[in-house]
Write a protein that holds these residues in place. Structure first.
Motif, short mmCIF file in Angstrom:
data_model
loop_
_atom_site.label_atom_id
_atom_site.label_comp_id
_atom_site.label_asym_id
_atom_site.label_seq_id
_atom_site.Cartn_x
_atom_site.Cartn_y
_atom_site.Cartn_z
N LEU A 1 0.83 -1.20 0.00
CA LEU A 1 0.00 0.00 0.00
C LEU A 1 0.87 1.26 0.00
CD1 LEU A 1 -2.98 1.15 0.37
CD2 LEU A 1 -2.40 1.27 2.80
N PHE A 2 1.90 1.27 0.84
CA PHE A 2 2.78 2.43 0.91
C PHE A 2 3.63 2.58 -0.34
CE2 PHE A 2 2.82 2.43 5.85
CZ PHE A 2 1.57 3.01 5.85
N ARG A 3 3.98 1.47 -0.96
CA ARG A 3 4.73 1.56 -2.23
C ARG A 3 3.88 2.21 -3.31
NH1 ARG A 3 6.55 -3.73 -0.65
NH2 ARG A 3 8.82 -3.76 -0.28
N VAL A 4 2.59 1.85 -3.34
CA VAL A 4 1.70 2.36 -4.38
C VAL A 4 1.30 3.81 -4.11
CG1 VAL A 4 -0.56 2.08 -5.48
CG2 VAL A 4 0.83 0.06 -4.94
N LEU A 5 0.96 4.12 -2.85
CA LEU A 5 0.45 5.45 -2.52
C LEU A 5 1.54 6.44 -2.12
CD1 LEU A 5 -2.78 4.60 -0.47
CD2 LEU A 5 -2.44 4.67 -2.94
N GLY A 6 2.67 5.92 -1.68
CA GLY A 6 3.73 6.79 -1.16
C GLY A 6 4.13 7.94 -2.06
N PRO A 7 4.29 7.73 -3.37
CA PRO A 7 4.75 8.83 -4.23
C PRO A 7 3.79 10.02 -4.34
CG PRO A 7 5.13 6.70 -5.28
CD PRO A 7 4.28 6.44 -4.07
N THR A 8 2.52 9.87 -3.97
CA THR A 8 1.56 10.96 -4.14
C THR A 8 0.97 11.48 -2.83
OG1 THR A 8 -0.32 9.44 -4.42
CG2 THR A 8 0.90 10.06 -6.40
N LEU A 9 1.19 10.80 -1.72
CA LEU A 9 0.58 11.21 -0.45
C LEU A 9 1.09 12.56 0.03
CD1 LEU A 9 0.28 8.08 1.88
CD2 LEU A 9 -1.55 9.39 0.83
N ARG A 10 0.15 13.36 0.56
CA ARG A 10 0.50 14.64 1.17
C ARG A 10 0.31 14.61 2.69
NH1 ARG A 10 1.67 14.83 -3.52
NH2 ARG A 10 1.79 16.68 -4.85
N THR A 11 -0.72 13.90 3.17
CA THR A 11 -0.94 13.78 4.61
C THR A 11 -1.22 12.33 4.95
OG1 THR A 11 -3.34 14.12 4.59
CG2 THR A 11 -1.96 16.09 4.65
N LEU A 12 -0.78 11.93 6.15
CA LEU A 12 -0.97 10.55 6.60
C LEU A 12 -1.26 10.57 8.09
CD1 LEU A 12 -0.78 7.44 6.29
CD2 LEU A 12 1.69 7.66 6.63
N THR A 13 -2.32 9.86 8.49
CA THR A 13 -2.69 9.72 9.89
C THR A 13 -2.79 8.23 10.22
OG1 THR A 13 -3.94 11.78 9.89
CG2 THR A 13 -4.43 10.22 11.65
N ILE A 14 -2.13 7.82 11.31
CA ILE A 14 -2.14 6.43 11.73
C ILE A 14 -2.58 6.36 13.19
CG2 ILE A 14 -0.76 4.35 12.09
CD1 ILE A 14 1.00 5.25 9.80
N ILE A 15 -3.66 5.64 13.44
CA ILE A 15 -4.23 5.49 14.78
C ILE A 15 -4.00 4.06 15.24
CG2 ILE A 15 -6.28 5.77 16.20
CD1 ILE A 15 -5.40 8.32 14.79
N GLN A 16 -3.41 3.90 16.41
CA GLN A 16 -3.09 2.57 16.93
C GLN A 16 -3.44 2.49 18.40
OE1 GLN A 16 1.00 1.41 16.40
NE2 GLN A 16 0.79 -0.39 17.70
N ALA A 17 -3.90 1.31 18.82
CA ALA A 17 -4.21 1.06 20.22
C ALA A 17 -3.20 0.07 20.80
CB ALA A 17 -5.62 0.49 20.36
N PRO A 18 -2.95 0.09 22.11
CA PRO A 18 -2.00 -0.85 22.70
C PRO A 18 -2.37 -2.31 22.47
CG PRO A 18 -2.55 0.90 24.25
CD PRO A 18 -3.49 1.05 23.10
N GLU A 19 -3.67 -2.59 22.30
CA GLU A 19 -4.09 -3.98 22.11
C GLU A 19 -3.71 -4.53 20.73
OE1 GLU A 19 -7.04 -1.90 24.83
OE2 GLU A 19 -5.99 -1.47 22.96
N VAL A 20 -3.40 -3.65 19.79
CA VAL A 20 -3.06 -4.09 18.42
C VAL A 20 -1.68 -3.55 18.09
CG1 VAL A 20 -3.76 -4.13 16.00
CG2 VAL A 20 -5.50 -4.00 17.79
N GLN A 21 -0.66 -4.36 18.35
CA GLN A 21 0.71 -3.96 18.07
C GLN A 21 1.02 -4.19 16.59
OE1 GLN A 21 2.89 -2.62 20.54
NE2 GLN A 21 0.94 -2.51 21.61
N LEU A 22 1.51 -3.16 15.92
CA LEU A 22 1.75 -3.24 14.48
C LEU A 22 3.22 -3.54 14.19
CD1 LEU A 22 -0.34 -0.18 13.24
CD2 LEU A 22 -1.07 -2.55 13.54
N PRO A 23 3.49 -4.34 13.17
CA PRO A 23 4.87 -4.65 12.81
C PRO A 23 5.51 -3.54 11.99
CG PRO A 23 3.37 -5.87 11.41
CD PRO A 23 2.52 -5.14 12.41
#
Length: 271
Positions: A137-159
């Motif tokens: 997803l980041f490879r495809v969208l990365g070249p054009t993205l202007r803003t990015l928001t990532i919401i994470q909770a302690p119960e769901v640890q992301l790699p």
């Protein structure tokens, strides 16, 4: 509809498609004219809440690319990703009611160990799928993205994932930055939260490996970084925030919320 110039429709669609994708989907389903005219703008902003949605969105991009006969998918300017309990598909720890556990200490320990092994297996498989799909997803969208928001909770640890955002100007991180930053040390033990992705990177380079001198900066255009601390994390903010000076050297506005004194001291040291 045919009397209105395409340039005017393009402006209208750009203002309308700012709700995470709902309006864009409606435009694509309205008529062939709207589907074709809104191709470049109906994905102006995208809102994703689960790994299934990420996979489906990648499939949608591939179908649009084939339909328009263009090698590049429609540009996405604003991306909102949240992985929260109740809305995402990550396997959560199976905490039982206290009445469901055995009464003897030995049986209780064995039950807890079995539950932990089952969760570790499911979470490790989910982590591998996450790295594969979110990195794509980041490879495809990365070249054009202007803003990015990532919401994470302690119960769901992301790699940790692959990322490169040459045009990203604004980044908001709620809860953790472990999606982008991981230190080589062991980190903090978090009861009921540590998982396989803490120290296994699923084929990505280890944080211990030195970056080549000619390696591109992941966030060269980032100007605004907003960090919201919500709970303890594997590597505390006072350890990971200094890393952002190298990841995003052009930052001019740093906003930190709900942090404690060591984080403030770390920021003062950086400045």
């Amino acid at each position: 509809m045919d009397r209105i110039p395409y340039d005017v429709w393009d402006v209208i669609f750009r203002f309308a498609c700012t709700d995470g994708g709902a309006t864009g989907c409606a435009l694509a389903s309205t008529s062939k004219f709207f589907r074709g005219a809104s191709t470049a703008t109906r994905l102006y902003s995208v809102d994703l809440h689960s790994l299934v949605q990420v996979r489906n969105f990648l499939i949608c991009l591939a179908r649009i690319r084939r339909a328009v006969g263009d090698e590049e998918p429609p540009p996405v300017r604003h991306l909102f990703i949240s992985f929260l309990p109740g809305t995402c598909d990550a396997p959560l720890r199976n905490w039982r009611n206290w009445t469901d556990y055995p009464r003897t200490e030995r049986a209780l320990i064995q039950q807890l160990a079995n539950d932990r092994r089952q969760w570790d297996t499911k979470k490790a498989a989910w982590n591998a799928e996450f790295v594969l799909n979110v990195s794509q997803l980041f490879r495809v969208l990365g070249p054009t993205l202007r803003t990015l928001t990532i919401i994470q909770a302690p119960e769901v640890q992301l790699p940790l994932v692959y990322f490169s955002f040459p045009l990203l100007e604004e980044l908001t991180l709620l809860g953790d930055d472990r999606l982008f930053v991981r230190l080589g040390n062991l980190g903090v033990h978090l009861a009921g939260q540590n998982d396989h992705s803490d120290f296994h990177f699923y084929g990505l380079p280890s944080p211990d490996e030195e970056r080549p001198d000619d390696a591109p900066v992941p966030f060269p255009s980032l100007r605004r970084l907003h960090v919201i601390a919500t709970a303890r994390k594997l590597h505390p903010w006072e350890q990971t925030l200094p890393r952002w000076a190298a990841l995003a050297p052009a930052v001019t506005h740093l906003r930190v919320s709900q942090v404690h004194a060591p984080v403030v001291h770390a920021i003062c040291t950086i400045l």
